[in-house]
Design an enzyme around this catalytic site. Structure first.
Site, short mmCIF file in Angstrom:
data_model
loop_
_atom_site.label_atom_id
_atom_site.label_comp_id
_atom_site.label_asym_id
_atom_site.label_seq_id
_atom_site.Cartn_x
_atom_site.Cartn_y
_atom_site.Cartn_z
CE LYS A 280 -3.51 2.50 2.53
NZ LYS A 280 -4.59 2.43 3.50
CE LYS B 275 -6.03 1.95 -0.55
NZ LYS B 275 -6.51 1.99 0.79
C1 PBG Z 1 -7.09 3.73 5.47
C2 PBG Z 1 -7.53 3.49 4.08
C3 PBG Z 1 -7.40 4.40 3.03
C4 PBG Z 1 -8.01 3.83 1.93
C5 PBG Z 1 -8.50 2.58 2.31
N1 PBG Z 1 -8.17 2.38 3.66
C6 PBG Z 1 -6.85 5.77 3.01
C7 PBG Z 1 -5.55 6.06 3.60
O1 PBG Z 1 -4.70 5.19 3.77
O2 PBG Z 1 -5.36 7.21 3.94
C8 PBG Z 1 -8.13 4.51 0.60
C9 PBG Z 1 -9.17 3.99 -0.32
C10 PBG Z 1 -9.50 4.89 -1.45
O3 PBG Z 1 -8.85 5.92 -1.70
O4 PBG Z 1 -10.47 4.56 -2.13
N2 PBG Z 1 -6.54 2.79 6.22
#
Ligand code: PBG
Length: 325
Positions: free
Chosen positions: A195, A248
């Site tokens: 991520k 992601k």
């Molecule tokens: C947070 C989380 C995020 C997303 C999914 N879980 C945002 C972040 O890490 O700040 C983003 C999903 C999206 O942008 O659609 N744990």
């Protein structure tokens, strides 16, 4: 002289031959629909930066689940927008919290729907970080303990899959052990393994009112410049017991998906994140692109790169199109 021994165009001459030789096919069962829950009843609020995506009170979320089932979408990923936020994100562990009630209500009415839940503290903390904070630092080991409790709390309510999206070290192994200790041996872990610290999350943070109040997430989410590191993260999570690993965002990280696919056999998920959704919607609303076609081409590219599960806000729209075709 042209050498025309081979004419690749032969396999493009008709729709029939194109379909027969098509290598990748999208299925509605590939999609996971992210669902945002809010408190209250009969509520449905559109997210300003995500046209046609809403935050739903639990009663209305049940109606969405009904539609998903009718369309053949098999899974949701639940996120909560709780009214109460504090320094430690304590509401995440409330046995009667929003997510806990949501899981129970949805599993009761739709036992066959695969309910995945987000495991991270950011929607619950006043500072918006995914973990506990001390002196401006995001604590790793202390956060992992809370995440284990959160995962067990969701499992207790009937979650099928827990999805840690926090990027703390060692959390997959710790969550596996905690789940097993409590007897939740069949609850799977979908790890957000690679991520990235991405600017594509902005609309999601608006949806959840979860933008970090100080600093950024670069001490735990990955540097977008790195690919070898993604392989290390993925392999670590698999060795700790991840059942599914995720890359992601999706669109600008398909090289990571392909590289992982060539290395591992564990199912790979991609998260077609909020910013990716909003860009396509915005361009389509302006008439600059054909939104439906670009959507399908984008989703197909994720499958072609090697992903099996696709977390996407387009799930409902794409499922409708697939039904027609
Ligand atoms: C947070 C989380 C995020 C997303 C999914 N879980 C945002 C972040 O890490 O700040 C983003 C999903 C999206 O942008 O659609 N744990």
């Amino acid at each position: 002289m042209l050498d025309l021994t081979h004419r690749p165009r032969r396999l493009r001459t008709s729709k029939a031959i194109r379909d027969l030789t098509q290598e990748t096919t999208l299925h509605t069962s590939d999609f996971v629909f992210p669902l945002f829950l809010i408190e209250g009843t009969n509520k449905q609020e559109e997210v300003a930066s995500m046209p046609n995506i809403f935050r739903y009170s639990i009663d209305n979320a049940l109606k969405v689940c009904e539609e998903l089932q009718t369309l053949g979408i098999r899974a949701i990923d639940l996120f909560g927008v709780p009214d109460k936020k504090d320094e430690t994100g304590s509401e995440a562990l409330n046995p009667k919290g929003l997510i806990q009630r949501g899981i129970r209500a949805i599993k009761k009415e739709f036992p066959d729907l695969c309910v995945m839940t987000d495991i991270a503290l950011d929607p619950f903390t006043s500072h918006g970080h995914d973990g506990l904070v001390k002196d401006g630092k995001i604590l790793n080991d202390e956060t992992v303990e809370v995440l284990c409790e959160m995962a067990c709390s969701h499992a207790e309510c009937g979650a099928d899959v827990v999805a840690p999206s926090d990027m703390m070290d060692g959390r997959v192994g710790a969550i596996r052990e905690a789940l097993d200790d409590e007897g939740f041996i069949d609850v799977a872990i979908m790890a957000y393994s690679a991520k990235y610290a991405s600017s594509f999350y902005a609309p999601f943070r608006e949806a959840l009112h979860s933008a970090p109040k100080f600093g950024d997430k670069k001490t735990y989410q990955m540097n977008p410049a790195n690919s070898d590191e993604a392989m290390r993260e993925i392999e670590l999570d698999i060795s700790e017991g991840a059942d599914i690993v995720m890359v992601k965002p999706a669109m600008v990280y398909l090289d990571i998906v392909r590289r992982a696919r060539e290395r591992i056999e564990t199912p790979i998920a991609v998260y077609n994140v909020s910013g990716e959704y909003s860009m396509i919607k915005a361009a389509a609303q302006n008439g600059w692109i054909d939104g439906e076609r670009v959507m399908m081409e984008t989703l197909l590219s994720m499958k072609r790169a090697g992903a099996k599960l696709i977390f996407t806000y387009f799930a409902i729209e794409a499922a409708k199109l697939l039904k027609q075709s």
